[in-house]
Design an enzyme around this catalytic site. Structure first.
Site, PDB file in Angstrom:
ATOM      1  N   ARG A  27       0.859  -1.183   0.000  1.00 42.81           N
ATOM      2  CA  ARG A  27       0.000   0.000   0.000  1.00 42.81           C
ATOM      3  C   ARG A  27       0.894   1.232   0.000  1.00 42.81           C
ATOM      4  O   ARG A  27       1.546   1.543   1.002  1.00 42.81           O
ATOM      5  CB  ARG A  27      -0.892  -0.033   1.248  1.00 42.81           C
ATOM      6  CG  ARG A  27      -1.975   1.023   1.299  1.00 42.81           C
ATOM      7  CD  ARG A  27      -2.729   0.949   2.625  1.00 42.81           C
ATOM      8  NE  ARG A  27      -1.912   1.401   3.739  1.00 42.81           N
ATOM      9  CZ  ARG A  27      -1.820   0.786   4.910  1.00 42.81           C
ATOM     10  NH1 ARG A  27      -2.471  -0.332   5.118  1.00 42.81           N
ATOM     11  NH2 ARG A  27      -1.066   1.271   5.878  1.00 42.81           N
TER      12      ARG A  27
ATOM     13  N   HIS B 223      -3.207   4.263   5.196  1.00 48.49           N
ATOM     14  CA  HIS B 223      -4.428   3.445   5.262  1.00 48.49           C
ATOM     15  C   HIS B 223      -5.649   4.291   4.949  1.00 48.49           C
ATOM     16  O   HIS B 223      -6.572   3.849   4.262  1.00 48.49           O
ATOM     17  CB  HIS B 223      -4.562   2.834   6.655  1.00 48.49           C
ATOM     18  CG  HIS B 223      -5.830   2.078   6.855  1.00 48.49           C
ATOM     19  ND1 HIS B 223      -6.032   0.804   6.381  1.00 48.49           N
ATOM     20  CD2 HIS B 223      -6.988   2.436   7.471  1.00 48.49           C
ATOM     21  CE1 HIS B 223      -7.247   0.402   6.695  1.00 48.49           C
ATOM     22  NE2 HIS B 223      -7.859   1.375   7.353  1.00 48.49           N
TER      23      HIS B 223
ATOM     24  N   TYR C 217       4.757   4.158  12.100  1.00 50.01           N
ATOM     25  CA  TYR C 217       4.948   2.738  12.395  1.00 50.01           C
ATOM     26  C   TYR C 217       5.718   1.955  11.337  1.00 50.01           C
ATOM     27  O   TYR C 217       6.196   0.861  11.610  1.00 50.01           O
ATOM     28  CB  TYR C 217       3.589   2.053  12.639  1.00 50.01           C
ATOM     29  CG  TYR C 217       2.559   2.252  11.564  1.00 50.01           C
ATOM     30  CD1 TYR C 217       2.573   1.476  10.400  1.00 50.01           C
ATOM     31  CD2 TYR C 217       1.552   3.211  11.697  1.00 50.01           C
ATOM     32  CE1 TYR C 217       1.632   1.656   9.411  1.00 50.01           C
ATOM     33  CE2 TYR C 217       0.606   3.392  10.707  1.00 50.01           C
ATOM     34  CZ  TYR C 217       0.636   2.617   9.568  1.00 50.01           C
ATOM     35  OH  TYR C 217      -0.296   2.800   8.590  1.00 50.01           O
TER      36      TYR C 217
END
Length: 358
Positions: free
Chosen positions: A262, A266, A275
């Site tokens: 990705r 998100h 993260y």
């Protein structure tokens, strides 16, 4: 615990080739340019909507950059009669089938032109006219729905199949295991398509499963599992086309794991830099699926640079015009809150509706 995921290693990504293109054409009526335009349209819509959200003109958005080849490649392998049960990140499949950005923008705004009349959060659209079900936020709920639909096809001896999309994080849910088990026991025509983008929001793949991959999980349920390069549209198409034919003819379910990354966050509520390891996104950006497909088409002289530039400019201009059109529509009528549930509105709802309109 395994090492945190890094960039793609040797053997995980497969090269485009003329042979792979010819194979795709032999398997079906495959149009590489149609597939590329759907990929490009999806990427431009993503970029446009992200800007709109940052400007405060959209409440929320979740992009699919990096996943276009997997979604379009699998959608291209289907027949129009096949029903799609999406999550909330498969707008590329809808665009490939003819869903319009205008309708998409109306849903994002929740206006009175929205087919759901503002009842769903952004990205949870539905398009029954192209056999595309409603997106869903609770991960995995679409999987048993797809299996049930496929079971109905088998009982009624109707043509077609069901395909359902989900991320690798969804494989940790009960719905995933229940759905695959039912499909394996009853042998129904369904394809389970896992977009393994390696991160379920902030949770990396190694915290989802101890299995070497997702595809191998199909063995426990008695059917085939296949892993493909999710950045290579041709490989995804060829694999899904063959598995789709087996599902139709022999009622064989299958699990497809599309390995990719990705490229964006998100959602607009997320910051992956908090993260993900430094440099991870940059290493995967070198394998951008839209760019990979574009370079292959240019190399094969199936696409010209001027043609692509002109198409890109027209798409961008059309998106601005479509969003302006969508903004003109007012919010849904207040009485619509009480409609679409009963064929005839019961008396207690009619009284509530009358009170609300006072």
């Amino acid at each position: 615990m395994q090492k945190r995921p890094q960039g793609p290693s040797a053997g995980q990504l497969t090269p485009y080739s003329r042979e792979l293109l010819e194979r795709a054409r032999q398997l079906g009526d495959f149009d590489p340019l149609k597939a590329y335009w759907a990929m490009l349209q999806t990427r431009l819509v993503d970029e446009f909507c992200l800007r709109l959200q940052r400007q405060g003109r959209l409440a929320f958005y979740a992009g699919s950059s990096g996943e276009e080849a997997a979604v379009v490649g699998s959608a291209a392998a289907l027949q129009n009669e096949d029903f799609i049960f999406p999550s909330y990140r498969e707008v590329a499949a809808a665009f490939y089938r003819g869903y319009s950005p205008r309708a998409f923008f109306c849903q994002l705004l929740g206006n009175r032109r929205d087919t759901a009349r503002g009842r769903q959060m952004p990205l949870h659209f539905t398009a029954a006219e192209i056999n595309f079900g409603s997106g869903t936020s609770p991960v995995g709920t679409q999987i048993p729905q797809a299996v049930g639909y496929a079971m109905g096809l088998k009982i009624q001896e109707r043509p077609g199949l069901a395909i359902t999309y989900f991320g690798e994080g969804t494989t940790s849910t009960g719905d995933f295991h229940v759905g695959l088990n039912f499909a394996g026991v009853y042998q129904v025509p369904v394809l389970f398509f896992c977009r393994n983008n390696q991160w379920a929001i902030s949770v990396p793949l190694e915290m989802q499963t101890a299995s070497p991959d997702i595809a191998c999980k199909a063995q426990a349920y008695g059917f085939n599992g296949v892993k493909v390069d999710g950045t290579n549209l041709l490989e995804v198409y060829c694999t899904c086309r063959q598995l789709a034919e087996r599902a139709r003819r022999h009622y064989e379910p299958a699990l497809i794991e599309a390995f990719m990354f990705r490229l964006g966050a998100h959602s607009t509520s997320d910051d992956p830099s908090a993260y993900q390891p430094d440099g991870l996104r940059d290493s995967w950006a070198e394998h951008d699926p839209v760019q990979r497909m574009r370079e292959f088409l240019l190399e094969q002289e199936l696409l010209g640079r001027e043609e692509e530039d002109l198409r890109r400019e027209k798409l961008q201009a059309q998106l601005k015009a479509d969003f302006a059109w969508a903004q003109e529509a007012d919010v849904p009528e207040k009485e619509s809150l009480f409609e679409d549930v009963y064929a005839r509105m019961p008396s207690h709802l009619r009284e509530q509706c009358e009170d609300a309109l006072l």
